[in-house]
Design a protein around this motif. Sequence first.
Motif, PDB file in Angstrom:
ATOM      1  N   ARG A  21     -53.725  53.473  67.099  1.00  0.00           N
ATOM      2  CA  ARG A  21     -53.405  53.786  68.491  1.00  0.00           C
ATOM      3  C   ARG A  21     -54.360  54.678  69.024  1.00  0.00           C
ATOM      4  O   ARG A  21     -55.244  55.340  68.242  1.00  0.00           O
ATOM      5  N   GLY A  22     -54.735  54.801  70.432  1.00  0.00           N
ATOM      6  CA  GLY A  22     -55.233  55.603  71.178  1.00  0.00           C
ATOM      7  C   GLY A  22     -56.874  55.371  71.021  1.00  0.00           C
ATOM      8  O   GLY A  22     -57.623  56.366  71.382  1.00  0.00           O
ATOM      9  N   THR A  74     -40.720  45.920  79.926  1.00  0.00           N
ATOM     10  CA  THR A  74     -41.161  46.876  78.871  1.00  0.00           C
ATOM     11  C   THR A  74     -40.233  48.117  79.134  1.00  0.00           C
ATOM     12  O   THR A  74     -39.662  48.357  79.890  1.00  0.00           O
ATOM     13  N   GLY A  85     -57.945  52.569  72.990  1.00  0.00           N
ATOM     14  CA  GLY A  85     -58.186  51.522  73.735  1.00  0.00           C
ATOM     15  C   GLY A  85     -57.996  50.192  73.528  1.00  0.00           C
ATOM     16  O   GLY A  85     -58.149  49.201  74.110  1.00  0.00           O
ATOM     17  N   LEU A  86     -57.439  49.993  72.191  1.00  0.00           N
ATOM     18  CA  LEU A  86     -57.338  48.575  71.970  1.00  0.00           C
ATOM     19  C   LEU A  86     -56.293  47.872  72.905  1.00  0.00           C
ATOM     20  O   LEU A  86     -56.355  46.740  73.262  1.00  0.00           O
ATOM     21  N   TYR A  87     -55.243  48.544  73.204  1.00  0.00           N
ATOM     22  CA  TYR A  87     -54.068  47.917  74.168  1.00  0.00           C
ATOM     23  C   TYR A  87     -54.686  47.599  75.352  1.00  0.00           C
ATOM     24  O   TYR A  87     -54.282  46.442  76.054  1.00  0.00           O
ATOM     25  N   ARG A  88     -55.333  48.531  75.780  1.00  0.00           N
ATOM     26  CA  ARG A  88     -55.894  48.468  77.275  1.00  0.00           C
ATOM     27  C   ARG A  88     -56.899  47.195  77.170  1.00  0.00           C
ATOM     28  O   ARG A  88     -56.934  46.236  78.232  1.00  0.00           O
ATOM     29  N   GLY A 126     -46.350  42.785  73.037  1.00  0.00           N
ATOM     30  CA  GLY A 126     -47.514  43.849  72.893  1.00  0.00           C
ATOM     31  C   GLY A 126     -47.215  45.020  72.118  1.00  0.00           C
ATOM     32  O   GLY A 126     -46.188  45.708  72.110  1.00  0.00           O
ATOM     33  N   ALA A 127     -48.238  45.234  71.084  1.00  0.00           N
ATOM     34  CA  ALA A 127     -48.055  46.127  70.227  1.00  0.00           C
ATOM     35  C   ALA A 127     -49.386  46.545  69.379  1.00  0.00           C
ATOM     36  O   ALA A 127     -50.213  45.790  69.253  1.00  0.00           O
ATOM     37  N   VAL A 128     -49.457  47.965  68.977  1.00  0.00           N
ATOM     38  CA  VAL A 128     -50.602  48.448  68.322  1.00  0.00           C
ATOM     39  C   VAL A 128     -49.936  49.173  67.039  1.00  0.00           C
ATOM     40  O   VAL A 128     -49.108  50.109  67.219  1.00  0.00           O
ATOM     41  N   LEU A 152     -47.315  52.000  81.639  1.00  0.00           N
ATOM     42  CA  LEU A 152     -48.270  51.560  80.868  1.00  0.00           C
ATOM     43  C   LEU A 152     -49.127  50.226  81.846  1.00  0.00           C
ATOM     44  O   LEU A 152     -50.074  50.077  81.705  1.00  0.00           O
ATOM     45  N   TYR A 153     -48.156  49.862  82.475  1.00  0.00           N
ATOM     46  CA  TYR A 153     -48.553  48.580  83.596  1.00  0.00           C
ATOM     47  C   TYR A 153     -48.801  48.878  84.971  1.00  0.00           C
ATOM     48  O   TYR A 153     -49.280  48.016  85.474  1.00  0.00           O
ATOM     49  N   LYS A 171     -41.885  50.932  79.031  1.00  0.00           N
ATOM     50  CA  LYS A 171     -42.954  52.040  79.260  1.00  0.00           C
ATOM     51  C   LYS A 171     -43.707  51.273  80.447  1.00  0.00           C
ATOM     52  O   LYS A 171     -44.850  51.067  80.402  1.00  0.00           O
TER      53      LYS A 171
HETATM   54  C1  LIG Z   1     -47.914  51.599  73.784  1.00  0.00           C
HETATM   55  C2  LIG Z   1     -48.887  50.844  72.827  1.00  0.00           C
HETATM   56  C3  LIG Z   1     -49.081  49.583  73.013  1.00  0.00           C
HETATM   57  C4  LIG Z   1     -50.098  51.674  73.208  1.00  0.00           C
HETATM   58  O1  LIG Z   1     -51.310  51.086  72.321  1.00  0.00           O
HETATM   59  P1  LIG Z   1     -52.869  52.055  72.258  1.00  0.00           P
HETATM   60  O2  LIG Z   1     -53.490  51.203  71.760  1.00  0.00           O
HETATM   61  O3  LIG Z   1     -52.674  53.344  71.666  1.00  0.00           O
HETATM   62  O4  LIG Z   1     -52.947  51.799  73.847  1.00  0.00           O
HETATM   63  P2  LIG Z   1     -54.576  52.377  74.507  1.00  0.00           P
HETATM   64  O5  LIG Z   1     -55.194  53.218  73.705  1.00  0.00           O
HETATM   65  O6  LIG Z   1     -55.350  51.249  74.744  1.00  0.00           O
HETATM   66  O7  LIG Z   1     -54.158  52.892  75.712  1.00  0.00           O
HETATM   67  C5  LIG Z   1     -54.202  52.132  76.841  1.00  0.00           C
HETATM   68  C6  LIG Z   1     -53.550  53.411  78.077  1.00  0.00           C
HETATM   69  O8  LIG Z   1     -51.981  53.148  77.916  1.00  0.00           O
HETATM   70  C7  LIG Z   1     -51.782  54.603  77.796  1.00  0.00           C
HETATM   71  N1  LIG Z   1     -50.600  54.903  76.823  1.00  0.00           N
HETATM   72  C8  LIG Z   1     -50.749  54.692  75.467  1.00  0.00           C
HETATM   73  N2  LIG Z   1     -49.435  54.984  74.972  1.00  0.00           N
HETATM   74  C9  LIG Z   1     -48.703  55.051  76.373  1.00  0.00           C
HETATM   75  C10 LIG Z   1     -47.188  55.438  76.096  1.00  0.00           C
HETATM   76  N3  LIG Z   1     -46.477  55.367  75.266  1.00  0.00           N
HETATM   77  N4  LIG Z   1     -46.688  55.304  77.482  1.00  0.00           N
HETATM   78  C11 LIG Z   1     -47.433  55.263  78.656  1.00  0.00           C
HETATM   79  N5  LIG Z   1     -48.918  54.954  78.358  1.00  0.00           N
HETATM   80  C12 LIG Z   1     -49.293  55.020  77.149  1.00  0.00           C
HETATM   81  C13 LIG Z   1     -52.725  55.220  77.347  1.00  0.00           C
HETATM   82  O9  LIG Z   1     -52.947  56.607  77.914  1.00  0.00           O
HETATM   83  C14 LIG Z   1     -53.995  54.462  78.152  1.00  0.00           C
HETATM   84  O10 LIG Z   1     -54.099  54.822  79.324  1.00  0.00           O
HETATM   85  P3  LIG Z   1     -55.651  54.638  80.202  1.00  0.00           P
HETATM   86  O11 LIG Z   1     -55.986  53.285  80.026  1.00  0.00           O
HETATM   87  O12 LIG Z   1     -55.482  55.139  81.573  1.00  0.00           O
HETATM   88  O13 LIG Z   1     -56.533  55.519  79.338  1.00  0.00           O
HETATM   89  C15 LIG Z   1     -48.570  51.301  71.308  1.00  0.00           C
HETATM   90  O14 LIG Z   1     -48.194  52.743  71.181  1.00  0.00           O
HETATM   91  C16 LIG Z   1     -47.433  50.707  70.619  1.00  0.00           C
HETATM   92  O15 LIG Z   1     -47.842  49.624  69.839  1.00  0.00           O
HETATM   93  N6  LIG Z   1     -46.073  51.280  70.994  1.00  0.00           N
HETATM   94  C17 LIG Z   1     -45.156  50.490  70.334  1.00  0.00           C
HETATM   95  C18 LIG Z   1     -44.819  49.328  70.893  1.00  0.00           C
HETATM   96  C19 LIG Z   1     -44.828  49.271  72.447  1.00  0.00           C
HETATM   97  O16 LIG Z   1     -44.021  50.179  72.963  1.00  0.00           O
HETATM   98  N7  LIG Z   1     -45.380  48.260  72.882  1.00  0.00           N
HETATM   99  C20 LIG Z   1     -45.230  48.141  74.538  1.00  0.00           C
HETATM  100  C21 LIG Z   1     -43.996  47.884  75.043  1.00  0.00           C
HETATM  101  S1  LIG Z   1     -44.261  46.576  76.283  1.00  0.00           S
END
Ligand SMILES: CC(C)(COP(=O)(O)OP(=O)(O)OC[C@H]1O[C@@H](n2cnc3c(N)ncnc32)[C@H](O)[C@@H]1OP(=O)(O)O)[C@@H](O)C(=O)NCCC(=O)NCCS
Length: 299
Positions: free
Chosen positions: A96-97, A124, A99-102, A89-91, A129-130, A126
């Motif tokens: 980022r920010g 994870t 909603g792609l990961y959601r 799982g990564a963006v 996040l889940y 984080k």
């Molecule tokens: C964590 C990560 C995947 C988030 O990607 P993103 O595209 O910015 O996430 P989204 O915009 O889809 O946000 C999804 C939700 O996660 C939350 N979120 C984003 N970054 C977060 C973080 N670092 N910790 C906790 N929650 C986080 C957002 O607030 C959002 O919440 P919501 O659904 O209630 O609005 C990205 O920052 C990343 O790749 N980080 C490095 C790798 C990593 O940590 N991967 C996941 C590990 S399992």
Amino acid sequence: MNKRPDSAGLTFRQDYFGDPAGWAALVCLLQDIFGIDIGPLQQLGGPDPTSMPFGWFDAEGALAANISAFALPFVLNGRIIHAAGLQSGAVRPPWRGRGLYRDLTVKALDWCERQGFEAVILYTDKPSLYEAYGFRAIPQHRYEGAAPDPSIFSGTARLLTPSNADDLALLQSLLKARSPVSSSLSVTVNAAMFLINTQLDPDVRVSLLEDRQAIIAWKMDAAGRFSLLDVVATEIPTIEEILGGLDIASAAVEVFFRPDKLGWAGAPQPVNSGTVLMLRGLGDEVPHFPAMLSPMADF
Ligand SMILES: CC(C)(COP(=O)(O)OP(=O)(O)OC[C@H]1O[C@@H](n2cnc3c(N)ncnc32)[C@H](O)[C@@H]1OP(=O)(O)O)[C@@H](O)C(=O)NCCC(=O)NCCS
């Protein structure tokens, strides 16, 4: 939770590991975001054939965002759970920010539900996040204790090199036929993760106990303490047989799974590695005894 992502300029794809460019895009994403090289997996039998990746690609064919689901049956409290794992799982930072990961998490979990998986697990750093998707943390415990005196030092084990074709074929056949290493918590099969984990940590040694047709994944730290990471066999040998076969006279042993099949009892110790194992589904079931998934199953 189903807000539309801002995906302007991106194209959604799924199931792209059969496409060399799609696979290469994931290798590149994981290298850039986590500094992990899963490229060698291609020479070790390839990615898990059950993998189902979901991703947003940019116009140049790079992956802006990815999450991959795969079948990860595991044993929990004596029962095989038909579970899926989520990994990779990564963006990329510029995306980022939005909603792609959601979006990808929802798509992957929908797919898991349509496939009929009864549970989903992931690691994870984080957990928050889940939690919104119903995942809960499962505490992880390794076991520590005195090493038994191996009655016979046969010293017959030989080190395997997964990049050697014969050793790889042997590893793959034993991985296919393995029994769960613990009845409390352990994976049933996951050859791809075991094989790539032999490459990601240079300290991991993989030895064959020929007479027991058992593969031992282990480490020795600088202080001479023996760590048992996993055992791949149809019948799990005892810890005496393992130490004797490896010709190891360590005073202390650490076992990174519940040692219920090793004929040895250590004391459970919480593992605080910074990553959390999370489970979705199965009500509020947890391992009945302190346990953990082998580090060789890390995904
Ligand atoms: C964590 C990560 C995947 C988030 O990607 P993103 O595209 O910015 O996430 P989204 O915009 O889809 O946000 C999804 C939700 O996660 C939350 N979120 C984003 N970054 C977060 C973080 N670092 N910790 C906790 N929650 C986080 C957002 O607030 C959002 O919440 P919501 O659904 O209630 O609005 C990205 O920052 C990343 O790749 N980080 C490095 C790798 C990593 O940590 N991967 C996941 C590990 S399992």
